[in-house]
Design a protein around this motif. Structure first.
Motif, PDB file in Angstrom:
ATOM      1  N   ALA A 121       0.835  -1.209   0.000  1.00  0.00           N
ATOM      2  CA  ALA A 121       0.000   0.000   0.000  1.00  0.00           C
ATOM      3  C   ALA A 121       0.868   1.258   0.000  1.00  0.00           C
ATOM      4  O   ALA A 121       0.571   2.231  -0.706  1.00  0.00           O
ATOM      5  N   ARG A 146       2.410   1.624  -3.515  1.00  0.00           N
ATOM      6  CA  ARG A 146       1.430   2.035  -4.522  1.00  0.00           C
ATOM      7  C   ARG A 146       1.043   3.499  -4.365  1.00  0.00           C
ATOM      8  O   ARG A 146       0.718   4.188  -5.337  1.00  0.00           O
ATOM      9  N   GLU A 147       1.103   3.986  -3.132  1.00  0.00           N
ATOM     10  CA  GLU A 147       0.793   5.397  -2.896  1.00  0.00           C
ATOM     11  C   GLU A 147       1.983   6.279  -3.286  1.00  0.00           C
ATOM     12  O   GLU A 147       1.801   7.324  -3.944  1.00  0.00           O
ATOM     13  N   TRP A 163      -6.682  -1.976   4.748  1.00  0.00           N
ATOM     14  CA  TRP A 163      -6.286  -1.975   3.339  1.00  0.00           C
ATOM     15  C   TRP A 163      -6.986  -0.809   2.631  1.00  0.00           C
ATOM     16  O   TRP A 163      -8.210  -0.722   2.644  1.00  0.00           O
ATOM     17  N   PHE A 204      -7.251   0.242  -0.607  1.00  0.00           N
ATOM     18  CA  PHE A 204      -7.650   0.265  -2.021  1.00  0.00           C
ATOM     19  C   PHE A 204      -8.940  -0.518  -2.239  1.00  0.00           C
ATOM     20  O   PHE A 204      -9.189  -1.512  -1.581  1.00  0.00           O
TER      21      PHE A 204
END
Length: 788
Positions: free
Chosen positions: A639, A642-643, A786, A788
């Motif tokens: 996470a 991805r950010e 989570w 997303f």
């Protein structure tokens, strides 16, 4: 026909005893001339003088007296041999009873079969000197000492008409596992369980030392066993005729006590704890061996323990002494010209399945009935979006086990060292309690959950619990042992012995039917030891299990409750395995709904599409994980990446079945090379976050194509009283360290990666400082979901 007198009966028993002693000695020495129709010569002797002699006359003595009780009272009885190298006794009696020939037709009941029988003992590819699975009537191997009595008690749980006669060697009696297993009598319900008749065989010596219990005063010894809750009966001497008379009366008295205890409890339907009988049998070491040789004492001394006469093939005087020893058993009175046991002695064996060597309970798979299983999906946690709801994984499992117990009240038990509620399986107490035959007090009603007929077995000895479970499984039952992960090492060697038993039974003993698997749940795991600290941090039991043969061991690390349910359902239905399940008891994020969890558990390994962003193209890196806490940290690392670096392509792989990492050539669960490469790629970096010691993953996957790019994070023996994130950072399985690892191994992120790395390093320092100052992890960690 007039009934036999007591004297005639004792003479017949002595003849059987001499026959068994003769065969036991013959297995040790003879490869030919089995009935001494001619004088012994060096050519008649075995080339390999291996094995141990010391325990067999005493064990044969107990066997023949147990058989007397079976004949007289039509008893259902099994025999458990505690002395480690005591197989000659059980083998000899199985042969005399005819069972051995039924199982192995080439060991016929004549001279030819007897030669085959002798030649096989302690010979390459033949019979072991302890009671291996090849021995009819055996459930206790004795390769390692200390487990016979716990096996005996486990065998009689839920078998109300069974009596297990258990011979405990006085060397074995010095072991820790044996010391705690004497307390098993306090868990025996005389209404619903059978009985154990322990026979402590004091012959005075081990390999080269006297034994402790043989050298304390008779008063102290008797007080010891009275203190354990037994009613000891002493049988002592060396004159066979007198000893047979004493032993017959002792066995009669013990059976009378057993029946009285059971009759009173069953008539009233109220189990009351009473002193169970036991026998203390004192006979000389190597009873009936030569008194001495070359001025050295043999009978009654440690030199009788192993092979007393080593050079009979080269020393004529010693060969004559050996022949004299054989002939004192007068085999010509016991066997006819064809080498067959004479009819009068053959008639002494109990009939059919009443023979201890043929009792179906000693081949428990014949009696095993599959569990009546509820649908595990009905207990599933509702997961609408991955990683957004929490549950206690083992608590959810407990509700499933509760109903397994409810539907199988007489052939399923759960074992644990005072930790059933601690491991959050307390839902079991809604349908059963903890077995307890001891004193109860009024305050116990407030939460102790005690009952004489309870099927949760708790005692603070993993050795005894493991022994109970093994005995229960080997006589047809089902069960599960739950324990703290770090202390499963206490039973390393017991699980090792059981795995070897299963392996032999599956591969070399076609007549043994499959038994229920040994299921071990490890909880209170390494990564959640906020207050217990370093001593409770050890995931190394998994390393031990992976050393066993692939045909008998399985290891599962489900990441959430629903996957755990599916894994547990599979394990409880399975046979002939050691199944190890690792699942923490604390609240954890839930990832898969019930159907997805069932599919994931069935596959054992899978790519989580919802956690990946490499769809349609090659990933820059693979983030893999195996275990519940490490899955959380791996997801959090993904996470972050991805950010912070949106165009970084990461594939997320989760492993449930640890042996999927091995090639199929090494383990039947192994993933094919093609499937492994499609999941992990052939050239991209793999960051693998593992629950246990990191080198275990390298051990399993070292043959894989992309092993050179496999970078494993796991427990590295760094820890103390830590918050969960502190401990994770110490061992580099935390989200920040994992993210740094990915950046370091994907060069194309360039300058952007350098800036993110600095931020991640700052996060590590800030979170360590916060935990040191506040004593806990910040809400952003403890409440993470989570995103997303």
């Amino acid at each position: 026909m007039a009934p036999r007198t007591e004297e005639q009966e004792l003479q017949e028993m002595d003849a059987w005893w001499r026959a068994a002693n003769y065969l036991s000695l013959g297995m040790l020495y003879l490869k030919d001339n089995p009935l001494l129709r001619s004088p012994l010569s060096p050519e008649h002797l075995k080339k390999r003088l291996l094995g141990h002699w010391g325990s067999d006359p005493g064990q044969n003595f107990v066997w023949v007296h147990a058989n007397r009780l079976i004949r007289r009272h039509d008893l259902n009885m099994i025999y458990i041999s505690g002395p480690g190298h005591g197989a000659p006794a059980t083998l000899s009696n199985a042969y005399l009873e005819g069972t051995y020939t039924e199982v192995y037709p080439d060991r016929t009941e004549d001279t030819r079969g007897l030669k085959n029988f002798f030649r096989q003992f302690s010979f390459p590819g033949g019979l072991g000197s302890h009671c291996t699975p090849e021995t009819p009537g055996s459930i206790n191997e004795g390769g390692e000492l200390g487990y016979s009595l716990s096996h005996a008690y486990g065998a009689v749980f839920d078998h109300p008409d069974l009596i297990a006669v258990c011979v405990v060697g006085d060397g074995e009696a010095e072991t820790g596992p044996m010391a705690t297993s004497w307390h098993s009598n306090k868990f025996l319900n005389p209404v619903t369980d059978g009985a154990v008749l322990p026979v402590l065989h004091l012959n005075g010596y081990k390999i080269a030392n006297p034994t402790i219990l043989a050298r304390i005063s008779p008063e102290e010894l008797k007080s010891l066993f009275v203190g354990y809750g037994y009613k000891p009966v002493v049988v002592e001497g060396d004159d066979p005729a007198e000893m047979h008379r004493k032993m017959a009366r002792a066995m009669d008295a013990c059976l009378s006590d057993i029946r009285r205890i059971q009759r009173n409890a069953r008539a009233q339907g109220v189990p009351v704890r009473a002193p169970w009988p036991m026998i203390i049998l004192r006979t000389p070491k190597g009873w009936t061996a030569p008194k001495e040789m070359d001025g050295h004492r043999i009978e009654g001394f440690f030199r009788a323990h192993q092979v007393p006469i080593l050079d009979a093939a080269t020393n004529p005087a010693h060969l004559a002494l050996l022949e004299q020893w054989f002939r004192k058993y007068r085999p010509e009175e016991l066997f006819d010209e064809n080498g067959t046991l004479v009819p009068a002695l053959k008639a002494l064996a109990p009939k059919g399945n009443r023979r201890m060597s043929a009792n179906p309970l000693a081949n428990g798979g014949l009696l095993r009935k599959p569990l009546i299983m509820p649908d595990f999906r009905e207990y599933a946690v509702d997961v609408s979006n991955p990683g957004t709801v929490e549950a206690e994984n083992t608590f959810v499992l407990g509700t499933f086990l509760r109903d397994v117990m409810k539907q199988n009240p007489r052939n399923f038990r759960v074992f644990g060292p005072d930790e059933t509620a601690s491991n959050h399986l307390q839902a079991l107490y809604e349908v059963t309690k903890k077995a307890w035959m001891g004193e109860t007090r009024p305050e116990d009603a407030d939460g102790c959950q005690l009952a004489p007929d309870g099927h949760v077995m708790e005692m603070l000895s993993e050795h005894t619990l493991e022994g109970w479970l093994e005995g229960y499984l080997l006589t047809g039952g089902h069960g599960l042992l739950n324990t703290y992960e770090a202390f499963a090492h206490i039973i390393d060697s017991m699980v090792n012995q059981h795995a070897k038993w299963l392996e032999k039974a599956k591969t070399d003993v076609s007549w043994r039917a499959p038994v229920s698997s040994l299921n071990i749940l490890l909880s209170s795991t390494v990564w959640r030891q906020d207050h217990n600290g370093f001593t409770h941090q050890d995931p190394g039991f998994l390393d031990v299990v992976t050393n066993k043969r692939a045909s008998v061991v399985r290891i599962y690390l489900p990441p959430d409750a629903n996957t755990l349910l599916s894994v547990a359902d599979h394990c409880l239905r399975s046979t002939d395995y050691v199944n190890v399940i690792v699942a923490d008891k604390q609240p954890h994020l839930q990832y898969l709904d019930r159907d997805a969890a069932a599919r994931h558990a069935a596959k054992g390994i899978g790519l989580w599409e919802w956690a990946s962003n490499d769809q349609g193209e090659e990933p820059d890196a693979v983030m893999a994980c195996c275990g519940d806490v490490v899955t959380l940290e791996a997801l959090a690392a993904v996470a972050i990446l991805r950010e912070k670096i949106p165009d970084l392509r990461i594939r997320f792989v989760n492993v449930v079945d640890l042996f999927r990492l091995q090639p199929p050539s090494e383990h039947p669960h192994g993933l094919s090379d093609r499937d492994f490469d499609s999941l992990f790629t052939t050239d991209r970096p793999i960051i693998f976050n593992f629950h246990g010691y990191p080198w275990l993953i390298h051990k399993l996957a070292y043959r894989r194509t992309n092993h050179r790019n496999l970078h494993v994070r796991g427990y590295k023996e760094k820890g103390s009283i830590n918050t969960p994130l502190q401990l994770a950072i110490e061992n580099q399985i935390d989200r920040f360290s994992l993210a740094i690892d990915v950046i370091d191994r994907v060069p194309r992120v360039g300058v952007r990666g350098a800036h993110v790395k600095e931020w991640l390093k700052d996060q590590i320092l800030e979170h360590l400082l916060y935990a040191s100052r506040e004593g806990e992890d910040p809400p952003a960690i403890t409440r993470w979901k989570w995103p997303f």
